[in-house]
Design a protein around this motif. Structure first.
Motif, mmCIF file in Angstrom:
data_model
loop_
_atom_site.group_PDB
_atom_site.id
_atom_site.type_symbol
_atom_site.label_atom_id
_atom_site.label_comp_id
_atom_site.label_asym_id
_atom_site.label_seq_id
_atom_site.Cartn_x
_atom_site.Cartn_y
_atom_site.Cartn_z
ATOM 1 N N VAL A 47 0.815 -1.222 0.000
ATOM 2 C CA VAL A 47 0.000 0.000 0.000
ATOM 3 C C VAL A 47 0.846 1.270 0.000
ATOM 4 N N SER A 48 2.158 1.125 -0.175
ATOM 5 C CA SER A 48 3.055 2.277 -0.076
ATOM 6 C C SER A 48 2.986 3.220 -1.266
ATOM 7 N N GLY A 49 2.597 2.686 -2.423
ATOM 8 C CA GLY A 49 2.623 3.499 -3.634
ATOM 9 C C GLY A 49 4.026 3.678 -4.187
ATOM 10 N N THR B 242 19.141 1.849 -4.471
ATOM 11 C CA THR B 242 18.175 2.307 -5.468
ATOM 12 C C THR B 242 16.844 1.547 -5.377
ATOM 13 N N ARG B 243 16.823 0.455 -4.615
ATOM 14 C CA ARG B 243 15.580 -0.290 -4.433
ATOM 15 C C ARG B 243 14.746 0.336 -3.311
ATOM 16 N N THR B 244 13.468 0.079 -3.334
ATOM 17 C CA THR B 244 12.604 0.493 -2.229
ATOM 18 C C THR B 244 13.054 -0.224 -0.962
ATOM 19 N N ALA C 26 10.874 10.363 -0.507
ATOM 20 C CA ALA C 26 9.491 9.914 -0.258
ATOM 21 C C ALA C 26 9.479 8.674 0.633
ATOM 22 N N LEU C 27 8.498 8.616 1.519
ATOM 23 C CA LEU C 27 8.338 7.438 2.363
ATOM 24 C C LEU C 27 6.877 7.275 2.786
ATOM 25 N N GLU D 145 -4.929 1.264 13.025
ATOM 26 C CA GLU D 145 -4.103 1.234 11.810
ATOM 27 C C GLU D 145 -4.204 2.562 11.056
ATOM 28 N N SER D 146 -3.059 3.049 10.598
ATOM 29 C CA SER D 146 -3.059 4.275 9.787
ATOM 30 C C SER D 146 -1.878 4.247 8.828
ATOM 31 N N PHE D 147 -2.020 4.971 7.731
ATOM 32 C CA PHE D 147 -0.963 5.083 6.726
ATOM 33 C C PHE D 147 -0.756 6.561 6.412
ATOM 34 N N HIS D 148 0.486 7.005 6.435
ATOM 35 C CA HIS D 148 0.815 8.389 6.122
ATOM 36 C C HIS D 148 1.855 8.414 5.003
ATOM 37 N N TYR D 149 1.617 9.239 4.013
ATOM 38 C CA TYR D 149 2.491 9.350 2.849
ATOM 39 C C TYR D 149 3.191 10.706 2.913
ATOM 40 N N PHE D 150 4.506 10.683 3.127
ATOM 41 C CA PHE D 150 5.267 11.882 3.431
ATOM 42 C C PHE D 150 6.544 11.965 2.600
#
Length: 278
Positions: free
Chosen positions: A123-125, A155-157, A183-184, A195-200
């Motif tokens: 779900v990281s995008g 260079t990999r995620t 990005a993370l 549960e929560s997800f934050h895109y920063f």
């Protein structure tokens, strides 16, 4: 006498409904369950009406328990290994038991389950084509700095785990070594009630937790370095770039951070070069 089998049974990382039918059947039919925390696993067993006896197997007793488990397996016992959450042997002392079983030619069978790293990655995008699991970074000192310097070139995620009381320091270090615009995604308390997800970016994450206190367990998914951005500059060329930036009135620390994003050197190394200009 025929040797037994060690089953690696994946258990939920939060939500008990993520338990598989196969995992439940296996835990009901084995002779013994080796658990990281028997009290924690006891709640799971009670929920699914599993009455199989348990013994503890964790970081602090693994050396003495290992031989005991191996001997039981050699006598034909069937044993399941579980952790408090997720798949055994992933950031877990179960790795040592698996190695010992394979060395003793004892069969090891995986019963797949949820893993926080892959759950967060999905779900990281961020790119899922190539990724690397880093687990927990070294806590401090030279080992931590060397690991951060190494992943700067990755260079990999990247997937990392972090506890709430160390999250702020880790975000600061990621910003310093990887760049504040990296990005993370922060996954908190995966599959649990909160549960929560934050895109920063690193900078946004640092600012967010300046105002908020981290709570719960975190899984960080961090984008890899863009391969085309790094310049192969000599020390003298970097000094030349520093002179130009400093002449524009840019502070030494900011200039060092800016150039660190474009070269293989860390911010500290570039800052030291800037000190040599005087």
């Amino acid at each position: 006498m025929r040797k037994g089998t060690l089953y690696l049974v994946g258990t939920p990382i939060g939500n008990l409904e993520d338990m598989t039918f196969r995992a439940i059947k296996t835990l009901k039919t084995v002779d013994l369950i080796a658990a990281e925390d028997t009290r924690h696993t006891g709640k799971l067993l009670h929920h699914y009406e599993i009455e199989t006896p348990q013994i503890s197997y964790h970081e602090h007793n693994r050396k003495q328990r290992e031989q005991e488990i191996i001997e039981s397996l050699q006598q034909g016992k069937i044993i399941a290994l579980v952790t408090d959450a997720g798949m055994p042997a992933i950031s877990d002392p179960g790795y040592d038991l698996v190695k010992a079983c394979l060395a003793a030619k004892i069969s090891v069978v995986p019963i797949p389950g949820v893993t926080a790293a892959i759950t967060a990655l999905a779900v990281s995008g961020l790119s899922t084509n190539r990724f690397v699991f880093e687990g927990f970074l070294p806590v401090k000192g030279k080992a931590r700095e060397e690991r951060l310097q190494a992943i700067k070139q990755e260079t990999r995620t990247m997937i990392l785990y972090e506890s709430p009381h160390k999250l702020k320091a880790t975000l600061q270090d990621l910003g310093e070594f990887l760049g504040i615009d990296r990005a993370l995604m922060l996954g908190r308390e995966l599959t649990k009630f909160y549960e929560s997800f934050h895109y920063f970016t690193c900078e946004e994450a640092i600012n967010y937790y300046t105002e908020k206190t981290p709570k719960g367990e975190y899984t960080l998914v961090v984008s890899g370095r863009e391969e085309s951005r790094e310049l192969n500059l000599s020390s003298e060329e970097i000094k030349g770039e520093l002179r130009q930036l400093l002449a524009q009135g840019i502070p030494r620390s900011q200039a060092s951070r800016q150039l660190a994003k474009l070269t293989s050197l860390s911010r500290q190394e570039i800052y030291q070069l800037s000190m040599e200009l005087e």
